[in-house]
Design an enzyme around this catalytic site. Structure first.
Site, short mmCIF file in Angstrom:
data_model
loop_
_atom_site.label_atom_id
_atom_site.label_comp_id
_atom_site.label_asym_id
_atom_site.label_seq_id
_atom_site.Cartn_x
_atom_site.Cartn_y
_atom_site.Cartn_z
CG ASN A 1 -0.23 -0.16 2.53
OD1 ASN A 1 0.46 -1.16 2.76
ND2 ASN A 1 -0.38 0.80 3.43
CG HIS B 1 -3.08 -3.99 8.66
ND1 HIS B 1 -3.61 -2.87 8.06
CD2 HIS B 1 -1.79 -3.66 8.99
CE1 HIS B 1 -2.68 -1.91 8.01
NE2 HIS B 1 -1.58 -2.37 8.58
CG HIS C 1 -0.72 -4.70 5.38
ND1 HIS C 1 -0.40 -3.43 4.98
CD2 HIS C 1 -2.07 -4.71 5.53
CE1 HIS C 1 -1.50 -2.72 4.88
NE2 HIS C 1 -2.53 -3.46 5.22
CG HIS D 1 4.46 -2.72 10.69
ND1 HIS D 1 4.02 -1.43 10.82
CD2 HIS D 1 4.45 -2.99 9.35
CE1 HIS D 1 3.78 -0.93 9.62
NE2 HIS D 1 4.03 -1.85 8.71
#
Length: 541
Positions: free
Chosen positions: A278, A370, A397, A399
């Protein structure tokens, strides 16, 4: 020869069995979920490296090559990419003319002797922001050359640049990978995600270099150029406050140049395969997106019949990699799904037994960050990957680190892939520490909205989380999770066994110390590739 291979395999299996007390195998699973909490003695994040940092500064003049990088093209060819000239950033910028500098690579099997020469293409790109206070950018000249006729498992020496100026690079060296075969594999494959340019990034890359990879797979979110204006250096603490006339966030493109210089010592000798995340979207005022990603990186898109850098496939010895795009159309009616189905259908598992997939946003993730964000993508594509028996899936995505038990449609399944989240490369957004199953940490269905695609939120209708959006304990498919920065190494030993090791950054100076390790074992006799036209998913909502 066949007898020797069988004898070697038998010896290896006996060795693995005798060492099983030290290194488990997926056959021993599914494993009871384990959580290693964040070590409070560590910092959750670190500041971005300044552009004046020695590893980010430009060290060549005029049109000499810099940011040199390799990428696989095919079993006997390699992409060489680099940048010449000076990028510009300011209110008014004048793009370079890429035709004024040639794109040449000289290469051969002996140092200082280059028996072959190839020419390629050159491009530039712009990142334009016609808003008060924001700066426009135009890149240096980006060169891409494909060199071919390479022998597998061989060392090559090369130079790149323009010999007519003359402005050629210093000599570099790389080794080619083995041809597709069930008996030949890269020595070590480094897996990294969400890297950025921080002090943690430095530790990750230094640690990776110590582990000697022969191939690198980068699962998205590379430079974090799109956050530097707000979070890096002395940036604005509130982007919308500092730039109220800008309807979109700016990206500070010189960070890409710094990232290319930072990575060059590694990726000018080891091929790196990337997929977009992203943070690579980088929208411009005109609606243009992904310009830096599309222009800076060479990938085998045409070679794998995808014709786009957003998704593609490649072979690394006996491994077939599929790299998927989470930020473009992934629906069953779209071009990516059609390409994926064709790519999987023509795959010969007797030649490339291992099937590994990678994309940026994880489908299976028990962190609050997420959580179930890309449920729509999972619903669209999971049945196809299960049908063709994908062995391992890598994503970023989130972490932090998480390794799953074999899973399919939220149920333990011995034929499902081993999903691994490795989005802990070291970026400035800090390591994730909250779990969705902890009291008060379950996101609402309106949280974690993806930057692309729909929202497919629902409660579970079966299993341990029936009637709930989150589990009330670590899910049974989550085998091991830990909030630390690091990277992974995949070592495929033969057509059945692969050793996966996750290395924590804080262990870089400790000998024989690893964060997580397991032998991933294929069982093709148990998990036959389905002959059905489609696998029926069990409903989860």
């Amino acid at each position: 020869m066949k007898g020797i291979v069988l004898l070697s395999l038998t010896i290896f299996i006996v060795t693995v069995m005798s060492a099983s007390a030290k290194i488990p195998t997926t056959i021993d699973g599914p494993f009871k979920p384990v959580t290693r909490k964040f070590d409070p003695s560590l910092r959750r994040g670190s500041d971005d490296l300044p552009m004046s940092h020695p590893r980010l500064k430009k060290n060549v003049t005029s049109n000499f090559p810099e940011q040199i990088a390799l990428a696989l093209s095919s079993a006997n060819s390699m992409w060489v990419s680099w940048i010449t000239g000076d990028a510009q950033i300011g209110k008014n910028v004048t793009p370079l003319d890429p035709s004024t500098v040639a794109s040449e690579v000289w290469y051969g099997v002996k140092s200082g002797h280059y028996s072959k020469k190839r020419k390629g293409v050159s491009v530039i790109y712009n990142q334009l922001y016609p808003f008060k206070g924001l700066l426009n950018y135009t890149s240096g000249t980006i060169h891409h050359v494909k060199i071919d006729g390479l022998k597998p498992g061989s060392k090559y020496y090369y130079k790149c640049g323009d010999s007519s100026i003359p402005a050629m690079s210093e000599e570099r060296v790389f080794e080619t990978l083995p041809l597709p075969s069930p008996d030949a594999y890269p020595r070590r494959i480094g897996i990294v995600g969400d890297l950025g340019l921080t002090a943690n990034t430095t530790t990750t890359i230094d640690h990776l270099i110590q582990n000697g990879p022969s191939l690198i797979v980068m699962v998205g979110d590379l430079s974090y150029a799109n956050q530097y204006v707000t979070t890096g250096g002395d940036g604005a603490s509130c982007f919308s406050c500092a730039f109220p006339d800008a309807p979109i966030r700016e990206t500070y493109q010189p960070r890409w140049d710094g990232w290319g210089r930072f990575m060059e010592p590694l990726i000018s000798r080891v091929p790196m395969m990337v997929i977009e995340g992203n943070h690579e979207i980088e929208p411009q005022a005109s609606g243009v997106t992904f310009e830096s990603y599309l222009k800076r990186f060479s990938v085998p898109s045409k070679e794998s019949a995808s014709n786009t850098n957003f998704y593609y496939s490649f072979n690394a010895g006996g491994i077939h990699f599929i790299m998927l795009g989470a930020y473009i159309d992934y629906n069953k009616t779209g071009a990516q799904y059609s390409w994926l189905e064709k790519d999987l259908r023509k795959l010969n598992r007797s030649v490339t037994p291992w099937l590994v997939a990678a994309w940026h946003s994880p489908w299976y993730n028990s962190y609050s960050s997420h959580y179930r964000e890309f449920e729509c993508m999972r619903i669209e594509m999971e049945d196809l990957l299960y049908k063709y028996r994908v062995d391992i899936v890598f994503s970023g995505h989130v972490h932090a680190y998480e390794r799953m038990n074999r899973v399919y449609n939220y149920s333990l399944d011995p034929c499902g892939p081993v999903y691994i989240t490795i989005g802990d490369g070291g970026n400035i957004e800090k390591v994730d520490v909250d779990y969705a199953d902890e009291p008060g940490k379950c996101p609402s269905p309106s949280d974690n909205v993806p930057e692309f695609g729909g929202v497919c939120r629902s409660n579970f209708t079966s299993g341990p989380a029936k009637g709930n959006f989150c589990w009330n304990k670590q899910p049974e498919w989550s085998a091991y999770r830990e909030s630390s920065f690091g990277h992974g190494i995949l070592e495929v030993v033969n057509s059945t066994y692969a050793l996966w090791t996750w290395h924590r950054n804080q262990d870089i100076y400790k000998e024989n110390n690893i964060g997580d390790q397991i032998y991933i074992v294929r069982q093709p006799e148990l998990c036959l590739v389905s002959s059905q036209s489609q696998v029926n998913l069990k409903p989860c909502s």
